[in-house]
Design a protein around this motif. Structure first.
Motif, PDB file in Angstrom:
ATOM      1  N   ILE A 230       0.849  -1.194   0.000  1.00 58.85           N
ATOM      2  CA  ILE A 230       0.000   0.000   0.000  1.00 58.85           C
ATOM      3  C   ILE A 230       0.885   1.244   0.000  1.00 58.85           C
ATOM      4  N   ILE A 231       0.691   2.070  -1.028  1.00 63.20           N
ATOM      5  CA  ILE A 231       1.393   3.352  -1.121  1.00 63.20           C
ATOM      6  C   ILE A 231       0.348   4.413  -0.798  1.00 63.20           C
ATOM      7  N   GLY A 232       0.492   5.090   0.344  1.00 62.18           N
ATOM      8  CA  GLY A 232      -0.616   5.893   0.841  1.00 62.18           C
ATOM      9  C   GLY A 232      -0.351   7.366   1.053  1.00 62.18           C
ATOM     10  N   TYR A 233      -1.450   8.110   1.055  1.00 64.95           N
ATOM     11  CA  TYR A 233      -1.434   9.561   1.305  1.00 64.95           C
ATOM     12  C   TYR A 233      -2.612   9.894   2.212  1.00 64.95           C
ATOM     13  N   VAL A 234      -2.385  10.780   3.197  1.00 65.07           N
ATOM     14  CA  VAL A 234      -3.487  11.326   3.998  1.00 65.07           C
ATOM     15  C   VAL A 234      -3.475  12.843   3.887  1.00 65.07           C
ATOM     16  N   TRP A 257       0.729  -2.364  -7.242  1.00 65.45           N
ATOM     17  CA  TRP A 257       0.733  -1.500  -6.063  1.00 65.45           C
ATOM     18  C   TRP A 257      -0.680  -0.966  -5.827  1.00 65.45           C
ATOM     19  N   SER A 258      -1.058  -0.818  -4.574  1.00 66.05           N
ATOM     20  CA  SER A 258      -2.329  -0.184  -4.232  1.00 66.05           C
ATOM     21  C   SER A 258      -2.061   1.260  -3.824  1.00 66.05           C
ATOM     22  N   ILE A 259      -2.627   2.186  -4.571  1.00 64.96           N
ATOM     23  CA  ILE A 259      -2.487   3.614  -4.251  1.00 64.96           C
ATOM     24  C   ILE A 259      -3.702   4.014  -3.419  1.00 64.96           C
ATOM     25  N   VAL A 260      -3.490   4.308  -2.150  1.00 62.61           N
ATOM     26  CA  VAL A 260      -4.581   4.599  -1.213  1.00 62.61           C
ATOM     27  C   VAL A 260      -4.556   6.082  -0.844  1.00 62.61           C
ATOM     28  N   LEU A 261      -5.667   6.761  -1.101  1.00 64.31           N
ATOM     29  CA  LEU A 261      -5.768   8.206  -0.865  1.00 64.31           C
ATOM     30  C   LEU A 261      -6.853   8.461   0.182  1.00 64.31           C
ATOM     31  N   PHE A 298       0.146   1.726   5.834  1.00 62.95           N
ATOM     32  CA  PHE A 298       0.904   2.035   4.617  1.00 62.95           C
ATOM     33  C   PHE A 298       2.247   1.308   4.636  1.00 62.95           C
ATOM     34  N   ASP A 299       2.647   0.800   3.477  1.00 63.94           N
ATOM     35  CA  ASP A 299       4.011   0.279   3.341  1.00 63.94           C
ATOM     36  C   ASP A 299       4.974   1.411   2.999  1.00 63.94           C
ATOM     37  N   VAL A 300       4.486   2.358   2.202  1.00 66.01           N
ATOM     38  CA  VAL A 300       5.219   3.594   1.913  1.00 66.01           C
ATOM     39  C   VAL A 300       4.219   4.738   1.965  1.00 66.01           C
ATOM     40  N   ALA A 301       4.581   5.814   2.649  1.00 68.06           N
ATOM     41  CA  ALA A 301       3.754   7.021   2.680  1.00 68.06           C
ATOM     42  C   ALA A 301       4.297   8.002   1.646  1.00 68.06           C
TER      43      ALA A 301
END
Length: 398
Positions: A230-234, A257-261, A298-301
Motif C-alpha cells: 500500500i502506497i498511501g497519502y493522507v 501497487w495499491s495507491i490509497v488516498l 501504509f508500506d510507503v507514505a
C-alpha cells in the motif's frame, strides 16, 4: 520565556474549523505566560456575504454587546472577538488610498486590543503576529510592544489576495519587526533580505497521536482487504497542491501497487482518471484521530506535491506524522523538503517516484524506522515554541 504577557494576532480566528499552527503555538505559550489570542476583525464585505453563518452572527452579537468580546479559554489563555468592523479595502488599486484606510482600520482594531489588554492587566507585552501583513504594519505605533515577532508559515504573497498589496507591504513589516520566525528555509532566506534577525524555527506537530513506539496503534479495518504493498497519502486532495498526473502514471505503471488516498477531494480529483484505475482507492475524509490507523497500514507514505509557488516553501505537517510512525516516505523535492532530506526519499517526476518507492520498499528496516521516528517525534509544539523563545533571546541578548 516565562511570566510574560503575549498578544497573538493573525489571520486565523480561534473558532476556525481546521487545524491552526497559531492556535497550537498560543496554547504552548500559555503554559508559562499569559496569552491574549485576538481573532481577525470582521470586515464589511464578509459581514454581508456570510451573514447567515454562525461565525458572522456571533461577531454581530459581540458588536451589539449581546455576547462577551473577551472569552476565557483555559488557564492563562483568553480569546478576543474584536468589536471593530473594518473596511474591505484590498481591491483598491491605489496604494496611497489603501495605506490611508489600512491605518484607519488598524487604529480601530488595536483600540479594541488595548481595551482587552487593560482589562487583563497585561504589561510590557510581546506581540506575536501570524502573517497579518496589513493590520500588522501598525503594531508598534498603536500597541507599543516590548518586543514584536512576525511569523511566516506560508508564501502568502503568491496568493492573489495577499499579492496585490502584500508584495509591497510585507517587506516593510519584516524590516520593522524585532525578529522574524519561519517554519521553512525558503521563508527564512526571504526574511533575511529585509531583517538580519530572520530565523528558522521548524514546525510543531501533535506527534503524541502518531507515536507508535509501543506498537499499540492498530491498522484501520478499511485497509485489511486492500492488496499489499500500500502506497498511501493522507490529507486534502487538492489539485492546486498535488500532482494528479504523477499519481496516474505511477498507478498505471505499477498495477500491483495499491495507491490509497485518504481525505476529501476537490472537483478536479473527483473527475480525474484516477477513479477509473482499479488499483487506486479513495477512502474519503476521516477524523484526525483515525489517521494514525491508516498510516499504520501504509508500506510507503507519500506526499506527491506539485512543485509550484503554493508548495515550494510550505512546511508539510503530514511528513512529521509519517516519520513519527517510522514510515518510509517519498515526497516531492520542494525547498521546504530539504529540511527532511536525511529521512525521506525526494523526487520530481513519476519516474522518480516509481524508482524511489521501489527503493523504499526494498531497503526498509527496523533501524531506519527508528531513525525516522526519533526525527518526527522531535517536532513537538513544545520544541517548536522553545525555538521561537531562543530566537527572541538571540535578539534581546545582542
Amino acid at each position: 520565556m516565562k511570566g510574560r504577557d503575549i498578544v497573538v494576532i493573525g489571520i486565523q480566528a480561534w473558532d476556525i474549523e481546521i487545524g491552526s499552527n497559531c492556535k497550537n503555538i498560543a496554547v504552548e505559550f500559555a503554559k508559562n505566560n499569559r496569552v491574549l489570542y485576538v481573532n481577525p476583525p470582521m470586515d464589511r464585505v464578509s459581514k454581508f456575504r456570510e451573514r447567515h453563518t454562525e461565525k458572522i452572527k456571533k461577531r454581530i452579537r459581540v458588536q451589539k454587546g449581546q455576547d462577551q468580546d473577551l472569552v476565557y479559554i483555559q488557564e492563562n489563555l483568553w480569546n478576543l472577538y474584536p468589536k471593530t468592523l473594518t473596511e474591505s479595502i484590498n481591491s483598491l488599486p491605489n496604494a496611497t488610498l489603501f495605506d490611508f484606510l489600512n491605518t484607519l482600520n488598524a487604529k480601530r482594531f488595536f483600540k479594541n486590543i488595548q481595551s482587552a489588554i487593560q482589562r487583563l492587566g497585561f504589561e510590557n507585552i510581546v506581540v506575536f503576529n501570524d502573517s497579518s501583513m496589513f493590520l500588522g504594519q501598525h503594531v508598534k505605533t498603536f500597541l507599543q510592544p516590548d518586543f514584536y515577532v512576525y511569523y511566516m508559515r506560508d508564501y502568502l504573497t503568491k496568493n492573489p489576495y495577499w499579492k496585490k498589496h502584500g508584495v509591497r507591504l510585507e517587506p516593510q513589516l519584516i524590516k520593522n519587526a524585532d525578529c522574524v520566525v519561519n517554519n521553512s528555509t525558503l521563508y527564512t532566506e526571504y526574511g533575511k533580505q529585509f531583517n538580519t534577525h530572520s530565523y528558522m524555527v521548524g514546525q510543531g506537530c501533535d506527534v503524541a497521536l502518531f507515536d507508535d513506539s509501543e506498537g499499540t496503534i492498530s491498522v484501520a479495518k478499511e485497509l485489511h482487504h486492500i492488496p499489499k504493498p500500500i502506497i498511501g497519502y493522507v490529507g486534502f486532495l487538492s489539485s492546486r497542491r498535488l500532482n494528479i498526473n504523477l499519481l496516474q502514471k505511477t498507478a498505471m505503471a505499477k498495477p500491483d501497487w495499491s495507491i490509497v488516498l485518504v481525505g476529501p477531494e476537490d472537483d478536479q480529483f473527483k473527475t480525474s482518471e484516477l477513479h477509473n484505475l482499479s488499483n487506486v482507492y479513495f477512502l474519503g475524509s476521516k477524523d484526525s484521530s483515525e489517521l494514525p490507523n491508516y498510516i499504520k497500514g501504509f508500506d510507503v507514505a507519500m506526499n506527491p506535491q506539485l512543485i509550484n509557488d503554493a508548495t515550494m516553501g510550505n512546511y508539510p505537517r503530514k511528513i512529521d506524522e509519517y516519520l513519527a510512525m517510522g514510515k518510509p516516505t517519498v515526497a516531492s523535492a520542494t525547498k521546504a523538503m530539504e529540511y527532511f532530506k536525511a529521512h525521506t526519499y525526494l523526487g520530481k517526476t513519476a519516474e522518480d517516484y516509481i524508482a524511489l518507492i521501489e527503493t523504499a520498499l526494498t531497503e526498509n528496516n527496523a533501524q531506519l524506522e527508528q531513525s525516522r521516528r526519533a526525527f518526527g517525534l522531535s517536532h513537538s509544539w513544545e520544541n517548536n515554541v522553545n525555538e521561537i523563545y531562543n530566537s527572541i533571546a538571540k535578539v534581546q541578548h545582542q
